[in-house]
Design an enzyme around this catalytic site. Structure first.
Site, mmCIF file in Angstrom:
data_model
loop_
_atom_site.group_PDB
_atom_site.id
_atom_site.type_symbol
_atom_site.label_atom_id
_atom_site.label_comp_id
_atom_site.label_asym_id
_atom_site.label_seq_id
_atom_site.Cartn_x
_atom_site.Cartn_y
_atom_site.Cartn_z
ATOM 1 N N ASP A 1 -11.157 2.280 3.919
ATOM 2 C CA ASP A 1 -11.469 0.848 3.765
ATOM 3 C C ASP A 1 -12.957 0.642 3.492
ATOM 4 O O ASP A 1 -13.360 -0.422 3.018
ATOM 5 C CB ASP A 1 -11.107 0.089 5.056
ATOM 6 C CG ASP A 1 -9.801 -0.679 4.923
ATOM 7 O OD1 ASP A 1 -9.380 -0.945 3.781
ATOM 8 O OD2 ASP A 1 -9.214 -1.025 5.967
ATOM 9 N N LYS B 1 0.844 -1.198 0.000
ATOM 10 C CA LYS B 1 0.000 0.000 0.000
ATOM 11 C C LYS B 1 0.883 1.253 0.000
ATOM 12 O O LYS B 1 0.608 2.223 -0.722
ATOM 13 C CB LYS B 1 -0.926 -0.014 1.227
ATOM 14 C CG LYS B 1 -2.019 -1.058 1.099
ATOM 15 C CD LYS B 1 -2.736 -1.357 2.403
ATOM 16 C CE LYS B 1 -3.685 -2.543 2.204
ATOM 17 N NZ LYS B 1 -4.292 -3.041 3.444
ATOM 18 N N GLN C 1 -4.800 -1.843 9.642
ATOM 19 C CA GLN C 1 -4.471 -3.104 8.962
ATOM 20 C C GLN C 1 -4.980 -4.294 9.763
ATOM 21 O O GLN C 1 -4.710 -4.428 10.946
ATOM 22 C CB GLN C 1 -2.950 -3.210 8.742
ATOM 23 C CG GLN C 1 -2.530 -4.450 7.977
ATOM 24 C CD GLN C 1 -3.102 -4.509 6.564
ATOM 25 O OE1 GLN C 1 -3.132 -3.515 5.843
ATOM 26 N NE2 GLN C 1 -3.577 -5.690 6.162
#
Ligand code: NAP
Length: 288
Positions: A117, A50, A94
């Site tokens: 997200d 990422k 995460q």
């Protein structure tokens, strides 16, 4: 028949080109913060990918590495500070977090406008309302982008989504059924009586199960489109490292399907690209 490979890397590269243009027009440089707690090796690989993607596109990234024993309150405090930081447009936690942390309640704390997200209940709820202009979870929105990119007709088609998780299967089913996509959707899960016959009747099968190579060629209608979301590590003594990545779809599905997305190189790159897209969208609608 040998199915055409739906190249997620090429689709992600094309999306990145469009994002670069949008970033160059942004008043403020898009900025993503990634919180990682603990030492899970796979999570570190995902975070590195990422961050590399941010660097490629000119998105600023802040990597917040916390020790395994970090408590819930400390992570909460960090999220609340990041919510207030007007130079920051995206916050990502995460997964997986260490088991002593409650991931759901931490996600609930993220400002929905910075929830890149797309897992905050506000953002998931907006999908149910058919409001698709917000933060949509990156994997299912990446699948939709791939289907669009490959000009795959969805209207009136029968789609089967295998899996009903809040992060992949359920939003995927909603996106396929939403106005504009207009598929007729069936959700298959662990209590479905006959997953194989549900899949056999489908024009489009999206597998998001987490069971290596579960979907076999005798599950697939000739000419169907098959998207493999699964990422599974399976033992393989022929490889130096002793394992290989496998999807949820067996390679022999290519004998009957018209189009299949590969693993790796299919949905994975699209998930990262959609994360970048959500971060850019958030920066474009800058909030203080
Ligand atoms: P998850 O939360 O474990 O959900 C799995 C779903 O599959 C559940 O809904 C479960 O049903 C269903 N299921 C399990 N066994 C089944 C069976 N035998 N028949 C039918 N359905 C079954 O997993 P997830 O987070 O959605 O992820 C799914 C897969 O996608 C994993 O391999 C994951 O690594 C991968 N993934 C890939 C990406 C990417 O970027 N490519 C991103 C996210 C996830 P129940 O609800 O009944 O338990």
């Amino acid at each position: 028949m040998s199915a055409v490979r739906l190249d997620g890397k090429a689709c992600a590269a094309s999306l990145e080109e469009r994002l670069k243009h949008r970033i160059s027009n942004c008043k403020n440089q898009p900025h993503l913060a990634v919180i990682i707690v603990g030492d899970d090796p796979a999570s570190h690989v995902y975070v590195r990918n990422k961050i590399l993607s941010c660097e490629r596109l000119g998105i600023k990234s802040t990597h917040i590495q916390l020790p395994d024993e970090t408590g819930q309150e400390e992570v909460q405090k960090i999220i609340l500070e990041l919510n207030e930081d007007s130079t920051l447009h995206g916050i990502l936690i995460q997964s997986p977090l260490p088991s002593h942390l409650d991931e759901g309640s931490l996600t609930d704390l993220i400002d929905p406008r910075k929830d890149v997200d797309g897992f905050h209940p506000v953002n998931l709820g907006r999908i149910v309302q058919g409001r698709l202009d917000g933060m949509i979870p990156c994997t299912p929105s990446g699948v939709m982008e791939m289907l669009r990119w490959a000009n795959i007709e969805l209207e009136g088609k029968k789609a089967v989504v295998i899996g009903r998780s809040f992060n992949v299967g359920m939003p995927q089913a909603l996106l396929l059924a939403a106005k504009g996509a207009d598929s007729t959707v069936t959700i298959v899960h662990s209590r479905t009586l006959d997953a194989k016959s549900e899949c056999l009747s489908a024009d489009i099968v999206i597998a998001a199960v987490g069971r290596p190579e579960m979907v076999r060629k005798d599950w697939i209608k000739p000419g169907a489109v098959v998207i493999d979301v699964g990422i599974n590590r399976v033992e393989d003594s022929t490889r130096d490292r002793g394992w290989r990545l496998a999807g949820d779809v067996h390679p022999d599905v290519s004998d009957v399907a018209s189009i299949v997305s590969p693993v790796p190189g299919g949905v994975g790159p699209m998930t990262v690209a959609m994360l970048m897209a959500n971060t850019v969208s958030s920066a474009e609608s800058q909030h203080s």
